[in-house]
Design an enzyme around this catalytic site. Sequence first.
Site, PDB file in Angstrom:
ATOM      1  N   LYS A 180      50.898  48.996  41.438  1.00 48.46           N
ATOM      2  CA  LYS A 180      49.905  48.394  40.448  1.00 48.46           C
ATOM      3  C   LYS A 180      48.883  48.731  39.739  1.00 48.46           C
ATOM      4  O   LYS A 180      48.089  47.844  38.844  1.00 48.46           O
ATOM      5  CB  LYS A 180      49.941  47.681  41.817  1.00 48.46           C
ATOM      6  CG  LYS A 180      50.415  46.478  42.531  1.00 48.46           C
ATOM      7  CD  LYS A 180      50.584  46.425  44.064  1.00 48.46           C
ATOM      8  CE  LYS A 180      51.823  45.775  44.081  1.00 48.46           C
ATOM      9  NZ  LYS A 180      51.184  45.327  45.751  1.00 48.46           N
ATOM     10  N   GLN A 228      46.666  45.447  50.213  1.00 48.96           N
ATOM     11  CA  GLN A 228      48.918  45.842  50.487  1.00 48.96           C
ATOM     12  C   GLN A 228      49.254  45.608  51.896  1.00 48.96           C
ATOM     13  O   GLN A 228      48.846  46.383  52.498  1.00 48.96           O
ATOM     14  CB  GLN A 228      49.048  47.390  50.080  1.00 48.96           C
ATOM     15  CG  GLN A 228      50.285  47.918  49.919  1.00 48.96           C
ATOM     16  CD  GLN A 228      51.069  47.093  48.907  1.00 48.96           C
ATOM     17  OE1 GLN A 228      50.276  47.080  47.891  1.00 48.96           O
ATOM     18  NE2 GLN A 228      51.922  46.754  49.619  1.00 48.96           N
ATOM     19  N   ASP A 265      46.865  37.706  45.623  1.00 46.55           N
ATOM     20  CA  ASP A 265      48.680  37.927  45.825  1.00 46.55           C
ATOM     21  C   ASP A 265      48.598  36.120  46.365  1.00 46.55           C
ATOM     22  O   ASP A 265      49.912  36.080  46.697  1.00 46.55           O
ATOM     23  CB  ASP A 265      48.069  38.609  47.600  1.00 46.55           C
ATOM     24  CG  ASP A 265      49.014  39.913  47.322  1.00 46.55           C
ATOM     25  OD1 ASP A 265      49.367  40.015  46.467  1.00 46.55           O
ATOM     26  OD2 ASP A 265      48.351  40.928  47.695  1.00 46.55           O
TER      27      ASP A 265
END
Length: 279
Positions: free
Chosen positions: A52, A96, A119
């Site tokens: 990422k 995460q 997200d």
Amino acid sequence: MAKIIDGKKISAEIKEELKEQTAQLKLAGVEGTLAVIQVGADPASSVYVRNKKKACEYIGIRSQAYELPEETTQKELLDLIGRLNADDAVHGILVQLPVPAHIEEKTIINAISPAKDVDGFHPESVGSLTIGQPGFVSCTPAGIIELLRRSKVKMDGANCVIVGRSNIVGKPMALLMLREHATVTVAHSHTKNLKEICRNADILIVAIGKREFITGDYIKPGAVVIDVGIHRDENNKLSGDVKYDEAEPIASMITPVPGGVGPMTIAMLMHNCVEAMTK
Ligand code: NDP
């Protein structure tokens, strides 16, 4: 023989487009920042986080990494999210997953400001998707829509069967396919006659987390097959939820594993970051 839907190529095209957009935004004085928080040092999570950060660098977004120790308390994590929510220089916040067991995942997801929820996991983002309002969309299903669009697959009126109903893949996938005017069936572990249902699909999307579960006899000749699953065997070889060698001669189009859905997830995360910069 099926046409291969090349997720590597399509994700590279998307990243090029985003790079161009961030360059334009920079000229207008907007520089993007994504805050990436990792709690603990799970090796798989570290690989995702590294990828990422690399993608941010490539498209021209700053990434701010927070590598917190395993013993970080929920309160400490919530305090950090609170500070990042309030920081106008931060456009996107990503925690995460999974987080360690002593931290409640739901509480963390709910704490991220919906305006920075790149997200697309916050209940407000999911609710917006459900009722057709703008908002961030979960990256993997959004990536699948891009794969289908850019491969010119007709979704309008198609029979789409989604196997799997997780919050991050199956459910948002169903909502997105409805938005594209497909007729959607969602199957799961309690579904009866799964094979028969799958054999009715013009577009079959499989996200069950079971290695090569979907064999050739689940597939209607000419169907488009999207395989979300990722499994690594003892020799480090990757495979999906679909038995590729059996599916490929029957399908009209198919995503390989690796190189299908996988690369799209990060590309769509970058897409969401650029969207956050323009809000
Ligand atoms: P989950 O484990 O959260 O969900 C699996 C779903 O599959 C559940 O809804 C479950 O049903 C259903 N299921 C399980 N077994 C069967 C069965 N025998 N028949 C029918 N349905 C079944 O998985 P995720 O959605 O998170 O992930 C699915 C796969 O996709 C995994 O391999 C994961 O690694 C991969 N993945 C890949 C990504 C990418 O970027 N390419 C991103 C995210 C995931 P029930 O609800 O009834 O339990």
